[in-house]
Design a protein around this motif. Structure first.
Motif, PDB file in Angstrom:
ATOM      1  N   ASP A 152       0.820  -1.211   0.000  1.00  0.00           N
ATOM      2  CA  ASP A 152       0.000   0.000   0.000  1.00  0.00           C
ATOM      3  C   ASP A 152       0.856   1.264   0.000  1.00  0.00           C
ATOM      4  OD1 ASP A 152       1.042  -0.203   2.513  1.00  0.00           O
ATOM      5  OD2 ASP A 152      -0.853   0.119   3.579  1.00  0.00           O
ATOM      6  N   LYS A 153       2.067   1.152  -0.511  1.00  0.00           N
ATOM      7  CA  LYS A 153       2.949   2.308  -0.629  1.00  0.00           C
ATOM      8  C   LYS A 153       3.398   2.494  -2.076  1.00  0.00           C
ATOM      9  CE  LYS A 153       4.788   2.241   4.096  1.00  0.00           C
ATOM     10  NZ  LYS A 153       6.018   2.227   4.933  1.00  0.00           N
ATOM     11  N   THR A 241       3.107   6.456   1.854  1.00  0.00           N
ATOM     12  CA  THR A 241       1.721   6.005   1.974  1.00  0.00           C
ATOM     13  C   THR A 241       0.799   6.923   1.173  1.00  0.00           C
ATOM     14  OG1 THR A 241       1.269   7.387   3.910  1.00  0.00           O
ATOM     15  CG2 THR A 241       2.213   5.195   4.309  1.00  0.00           C
ATOM     16  N   ARG A 242      -0.442   6.521   1.038  1.00  0.00           N
ATOM     17  CA  ARG A 242      -1.435   7.336   0.329  1.00  0.00           C
ATOM     18  C   ARG A 242      -1.613   8.692   1.016  1.00  0.00           C
ATOM     19  NH1 ARG A 242      -3.725   3.681  -3.238  1.00  0.00           N
ATOM     20  NH2 ARG A 242      -3.667   1.510  -2.533  1.00  0.00           N
ATOM     21  N   GLU A 243      -1.631   8.670   2.326  1.00  0.00           N
ATOM     22  CA  GLU A 243      -1.825   9.906   3.073  1.00  0.00           C
ATOM     23  C   GLU A 243      -0.631  10.853   2.900  1.00  0.00           C
ATOM     24  OE1 GLU A 243      -4.030  12.599   5.108  1.00  0.00           O
ATOM     25  OE2 GLU A 243      -4.679  10.584   4.472  1.00  0.00           O
ATOM     26  N   GLU A 244       0.559  10.306   2.801  1.00  0.00           N
ATOM     27  CA  GLU A 244       1.766  11.129   2.683  1.00  0.00           C
ATOM     28  C   GLU A 244       1.866  11.855   1.345  1.00  0.00           C
ATOM     29  OE1 GLU A 244       4.997   8.857   5.554  1.00  0.00           O
ATOM     30  OE2 GLU A 244       4.557   8.020   3.575  1.00  0.00           O
TER      31      GLU A 244
END
Length: 267
Positions: A152-153, A241-244
């Motif tokens: 997921d990265k 990550t998606r948030e990053e």
């Protein structure tokens, strides 16, 4: 992306057209394009009609290239990269696409085979050497943009020595004798020391700022996630990550679109 001007339509077929007063005249000087304070391009009344070459249309608006040394009065030079900041995507796309043809013309006015001055073809978008018959078409550089997934990265990087300082994806030009998929493997290995697998096509994009045709691919990490940076190309490279990566880049470029699609869970 910058070419997504729908519902307007881009027409790039070769035509012999004469300049009229209401037509747009794209005028460049080095890495700059001439605009007014509102980033409008000059129109047909600014130059001699014989100094304008038709290059494309967007809907019913015709765009010409100024091939003379004359520059429009009361217009300023704007770095073409600033076109990416305009809210009017048609202007952005037109300006960078016109730059592609301008750069080709500026670097092809003399034959690379015999050195004679070239002339415009009357039958196709090309420059012809009247001395030796050499034909020079607009140069298009194929390159890949690579979205490497590690669970997921996503693998992101920053460049070592470029004006662009934001995050990007691994990218590189296709070499002679290799497929685009082979370019993906080679570029990822060269720049990060990583192996990839499951390479699949995602999207493509014309990128007139650099005369490129970009092909986006998604692939998966194959084996070790230990990164070894090619320091001549990259300053950093890491899995995020998606948030990053959320809201870190715009979506005018294929790179930005792929990063944002990952952040939104579309990849």
């Amino acid at each position: 992306m910058i070419q997504d001007i729908y519902p307007k339509k881009f027409y790039n077929e070769f035509k012999k057209e004469s300049l009229k007063d209401g037509d747009i005249v794209l005028t460049y000087d080095g890495h700059s394009v001439f605009t007014d304070e509102n980033f409008n391009f000059p129109t047909g009344s600014i130059i001699n009609k014989d100094d304008a070459v038709y290059i494309f249309s967007i809907d019913n608006t015709r765009y010409f290239l100024n091939i003379s040394d004359s520059k429009p009065e009361n217009f300023k030079k704007t770095d073409i990269r600033k076109l990416r900041l305009l809210p009017d995507i048609e202007k952005s796309f037109a300006g960078e696409t016109g730059y592609h043809i301008y750069y080709w013309y500026q670097t092809s006015r003399y034959c690379g085979k015999c050195g004679h001055k070239t002339v415009f073809s009357q039958n196709e978008r090309a420059l012809i050497c009247p001395e030796c018959g050499n034909i020079i078409y607009p140069r298009i550089n194929p390159a890949v943009i690579v979205c490497v997934l590690n669970g997921d990265k996503i693998l992101v990087s920053t460049y070592a020595d470029r004006q662009y300082k934001n995050i990007a994806l691994i990218a590189g030009f296709c070499e002679f004798g290799e497929t685009a998929e082979e370019t993906v493997r080679r570029e990822v290995m060269e720049e990060t020391g990583l192996k990839v697998k499951n390479i699949r096509y995602y999207a493509d994009q014309p990128w007139g700022f650099d005369q490129d045709l970009l092909f986006g691919f998604i692939c998966d990490l194959d084996g070790s996630d230990k990164i070894t940076i090619q320091k001549s190309e990259l300053k950093t490279a890491y899995f995020a990550t998606r948030e990053e990566v959320k809201n870190k880049v715009d979506t005018l470029s294929l790179t930005g679109t792929m990063i944002n699609d990952f952040a939104e869970g579309k990849i």
